[in-house]
Design an enzyme around this catalytic site. Structure first.
Site, short mmCIF file in Angstrom:
data_model
loop_
_atom_site.label_atom_id
_atom_site.label_comp_id
_atom_site.label_asym_id
_atom_site.label_seq_id
_atom_site.Cartn_x
_atom_site.Cartn_y
_atom_site.Cartn_z
N TYR A 159 -7.78 4.83 -3.02
CA TYR A 159 -6.80 3.77 -3.25
C TYR A 159 -7.04 3.11 -4.61
O TYR A 159 -6.11 2.93 -5.40
CB TYR A 159 -6.90 2.73 -2.12
CG TYR A 159 -5.93 1.58 -2.27
CD1 TYR A 159 -4.57 1.77 -2.08
CD2 TYR A 159 -6.39 0.31 -2.61
CE1 TYR A 159 -3.68 0.71 -2.21
CE2 TYR A 159 -5.51 -0.75 -2.74
CZ TYR A 159 -4.16 -0.54 -2.54
OH TYR A 159 -3.27 -1.60 -2.69
N GLY A 160 -8.31 2.72 -4.88
CA GLY A 160 -8.62 2.07 -6.15
C GLY A 160 -8.28 2.97 -7.34
O GLY A 160 -7.72 2.52 -8.34
N LYS A 163 -4.52 3.09 -7.85
CA LYS A 163 -3.97 1.88 -8.47
C LYS A 163 -4.37 1.79 -9.95
O LYS A 163 -3.62 1.27 -10.76
CB LYS A 163 -4.39 0.64 -7.69
CG LYS A 163 -3.75 0.56 -6.30
CD LYS A 163 -2.23 0.59 -6.36
CE LYS A 163 -1.58 0.36 -5.00
NZ LYS A 163 -0.11 0.43 -5.04
N1 NAP Z 1 -1.43 -6.52 0.93
C1 NAP Z 1 -2.35 -6.46 0.00
O1 NAP Z 1 -3.46 -7.02 0.15
C2 NAP Z 1 -2.05 -5.75 -1.29
C3 NAP Z 1 -2.81 -6.10 -2.41
C4 NAP Z 1 -2.54 -5.45 -3.62
C5 NAP Z 1 -1.55 -4.50 -3.69
N2 NAP Z 1 -0.83 -4.16 -2.57
C6 NAP Z 1 0.19 -3.13 -2.70
O2 NAP Z 1 1.43 -3.68 -2.32
C7 NAP Z 1 2.31 -2.63 -1.93
C8 NAP Z 1 3.02 -3.03 -0.65
O3 NAP Z 1 2.06 -3.11 0.39
P1 NAP Z 1 2.10 -4.30 1.44
O4 NAP Z 1 0.92 -5.14 1.20
O5 NAP Z 1 3.43 -4.92 1.48
O6 NAP Z 1 1.78 -3.47 2.78
P2 NAP Z 1 2.70 -3.09 4.03
O7 NAP Z 1 3.22 -4.32 4.66
O8 NAP Z 1 1.86 -2.18 4.84
O9 NAP Z 1 3.92 -2.29 3.38
C9 NAP Z 1 3.77 -0.97 2.89
C10 NAP Z 1 5.14 -0.38 2.65
O10 NAP Z 1 4.98 0.96 2.14
C11 NAP Z 1 5.81 1.82 2.89
N3 NAP Z 1 5.25 3.16 2.97
C12 NAP Z 1 3.98 3.51 3.35
N4 NAP Z 1 3.88 4.85 3.43
C13 NAP Z 1 5.11 5.35 3.11
C14 NAP Z 1 5.65 6.67 3.05
N5 NAP Z 1 4.92 7.76 3.35
N6 NAP Z 1 6.94 6.82 2.68
C15 NAP Z 1 7.71 5.74 2.40
N7 NAP Z 1 7.25 4.47 2.46
C16 NAP Z 1 5.97 4.29 2.81
C17 NAP Z 1 5.91 1.18 4.28
O11 NAP Z 1 7.10 1.60 4.91
P3 NAP Z 1 7.21 2.58 6.18
O12 NAP Z 1 5.93 2.48 6.94
O13 NAP Z 1 8.40 2.06 6.93
O14 NAP Z 1 7.45 3.92 5.59
C18 NAP Z 1 5.98 -0.29 3.92
O15 NAP Z 1 7.31 -0.66 3.64
C19 NAP Z 1 1.44 -1.37 -1.81
O16 NAP Z 1 1.64 -0.56 -2.95
C20 NAP Z 1 0.03 -1.92 -1.79
O17 NAP Z 1 -0.88 -1.00 -2.30
C21 NAP Z 1 -1.07 -4.78 -1.39
#
Ligand code: NAP
Length: 265
Positions: A159-160, A163
């Site tokens: 993951y790291g 990103k």
């Molecule tokens: N939350 C944190 O702490 C955090 C911190 C830094 C960065 N981020 C980044 O923020 C972004 C959004 O994550 P979030 O925190 O909002 O988490 P989340 O609530 O788990 O949302 C993740 C999203 O990605 C989609 N996704 C995952 N696998 C997929 C696939 N195979 N095909 C299509 N869509 C897919 C999911 O949709 P479906 O499951 O419906 O497909 C969901 O809409 C990510 O890139 C994550 O790395 C998060």
């Protein structure tokens, strides 16, 4: 097709719109009067959000269910957008997930999916939609990266690294397009209250406070409005840690990261 005249209103294409940050970005774009295209696997969730955004903001919403782990997905999405007559003015590459644990224990198939969703799909979607984004009056390429990409991340190694790729790619695209109308930004949130930790199959491996979706979305739009790319880390604590990671000896950074993500004392 639900898309209204694509030349009249901005159109934001948002991946990961079924949950968390992607849902937050979609809601904010719609509140700002943009039509939106929602992409993720869970179609029912996308349809629910689409109905809400249409009724709250009177915008046109298209739902494109897609599995971004499928190598064909970016081209299929670009083709579908073409068929719908959608010319994206904004692309938010937000879909993503992590996998907690030791690299040696990771399922190789899941690693491949993670790289496909976190690296390959956003890269190809950005490339495929770039002509539309560059042609837009005020185009936006928003790549959702993470503070996990600021340094190697033990216990979240793939993951790291993914990103770090996203941040590096976005910064290069930003530089290539300086002087154009396109705004390019890699946004790097720290831990944020979404379904991310559940999807990563882990207890919360959190350094510092947990941010909110509203904070991340609002800070992203502020940075976009101010053209303050290429990279925006969200939150003072996260900025301080990222500066520390940049200047501290690598082994020290790795030790701190290992403790934070493994729960070791
Ligand atoms: N939350 C944190 O702490 C955090 C911190 C830094 C960065 N981020 C980044 O923020 C972004 C959004 O994550 P979030 O925190 O909002 O988490 P989340 O609530 O788990 O949302 C993740 C999203 O990605 C989609 N996704 C995952 N696998 C997929 C696939 N195979 N095909 C299509 N869509 C897919 C999911 O949709 P479906 O499951 O419906 O497909 C969901 O809409 C990510 O890139 C994550 O790395 C998060």
């Amino acid at each position: 097709m639900t898309q209204s005249d694509p030349t009249r209103r901005p159109v934001a294409v948002i991946t990961g719109a079924s949950s968390g940050l992607g849902r937050g970005y979609a809601t904010e774009f719609a509140a700002r009067g943009a039509d939106v295209v929602l992409i993720a696997r869970r179609a029912e969730r996308l349809e629910e959000l689409a109905a809400t955004l249409r009724s709250l903001h009177g915008v046109a919403v298209d739902v494109l269910p897609a599995d971004l782990a499928d190598p064909a997905a970016p081209q299929v999405i670009a083709d579908r957008l073409g068929e719908l007559g959608v010319r994206a003015t904004a692309l938010v590459n937000c879909a993503g997930f992590g996998t907690a644990g030791l690299f040696e224990n990771e399922d190789p198939a899941r690693i491949a999916q993670e790289i496909a969703v976190d690296v390959t799909a956003p890269t190809l979607l950005a490339r495929l939609l770039m002509p539309d984004l560059l042609a837009a009056e005020r185009g936006i390429l928003l790549m959702v990266s993470s503070t996990a990409g600021h340094q190697p991340t033990p216990n979240l190694a793939v993951y790291g690294a993914s990103k770090a790729f996203v941040t590096s790619l976005t910064a290069a695209i930003w530089r290539e397009n300086r002087g154009s109308r396109l705004r390019v930004l890699a946004v790097c949130p720290g831990p944020t209250a979404t379904e991310f930790f559940e999807a990563a199959d882990s207890r919360q491996f959190v350094v510092g406070r947990i941010g909110t979706i509203a904070e991340v979305v609002s800070a992203s739009f502020t940075a976009l409005d101010r053209h303050s790319g290429p990279v925006r880390t969200i939150g003072f604590g996260n900025i301080a840690r990222s500066v520390g990671a940049k200047f501290a000896p690598r082994r020290l950074t790795l030790m701190v990261g290992d403790k934070a993500t493994s729960g070791k004392k």
